[in-house]
Design a protein around this motif. Sequence first.
Motif, PDB file in Angstrom:
ATOM      1  N   THR A   1       0.835  -1.197   0.000  1.00 47.26           N
ATOM      2  CA  THR A   1       0.000   0.000   0.000  1.00 47.26           C
ATOM      3  C   THR A   1       0.871   1.248   0.000  1.00 47.26           C
TER       4      THR A   1
ATOM      5  N   PHE B   1      -5.743   9.163  -4.405  1.00 49.66           N
ATOM      6  CA  PHE B   1      -6.449   9.207  -3.120  1.00 49.66           C
ATOM      7  C   PHE B   1      -6.637  10.648  -2.665  1.00 49.66           C
TER       8      PHE B   1
ATOM      9  N   VAL C   1      -7.346   2.840   3.829  1.00 50.28           N
ATOM     10  CA  VAL C   1      -6.775   2.603   2.504  1.00 50.28           C
ATOM     11  C   VAL C   1      -5.907   1.355   2.579  1.00 50.28           C
TER      12      VAL C   1
ATOM     13  N   VAL D   1     -11.073   2.584   0.831  1.00 50.84           N
ATOM     14  CA  VAL D   1     -10.604   2.848  -0.529  1.00 50.84           C
ATOM     15  C   VAL D   1      -9.572   1.784  -0.892  1.00 50.84           C
TER      16      VAL D   1
END
Length: 256
Positions: free
Chosen positions: A30, A238, A193, A212
């Motif tokens: 991520t 984002f 996220v 998300v």
Amino acid sequence: MAISQPASLPPCESQSVSNLALITLDLDETVWPSKAVLRKAEETQFKWLQQQAPYLTAKHDLESLRSHRRFIRERYTEIAYDLTAVRTASLRLLLEEFGYSPGLAEEAIAIFLEARNWVTPYTDVPPVLEKLARTYRLASLTNGNADVQYTPLKAHFHFSLTPAIAGAAKPAPDMFYRALEQAGAEPHQAVHVGDHPECDIIAAQQVGMRAVWINRLETPWPADLPPPEATIKNFHEFEQWLLQETKTQKPSANLF
């Protein structure tokens, strides 16, 4: 391993444009790639073991050590959620089996964890997190054992949670609830996220948070899961999504 808390992060600014208070972030795949750094950390630890426990490394290579850790996770289910505990237990048993002090396991784990934190964030991540940290609480929620306090991103996180701290790994809700409690936020005031459809997106949604999906490799979303609220390829997207979302919400008093 206890995850330390950053001590010098600036306080959140008071001009929040929405009721969003907390942004939680997965780490591996991520905010940084993890496969190469994990491999390097294991190789670094193995070289140390070759010096300290040569009989063990004469019989085991990296793959057989991984196999032994899988065995430990299956046998000792009470620690299966904590990858560091699994690594430690595996090494203690192997060291003892080959006539070495089990206490060497802690030293070996320290070698591994130091190298585990030699991460390189994706280039889109630092500039966006630097801006977001001025307005929102940022927290890392990882099933892994990297400690953001010892990475290049340490200045941007207000706190970090791992399975060892929360007592469970994602997709269990414990880590999400712990983050909400620590930030003093309600689920609807938080967004998560992450890259994993179940451990990140579905898990966060099930506790009432927005979620998300970051899909850097543009892989298909699993057909048997409800679709994510939003999909992004990087943190610049984002930031744009967040800006668009906050424009549609009425301002509210900042929680901090």
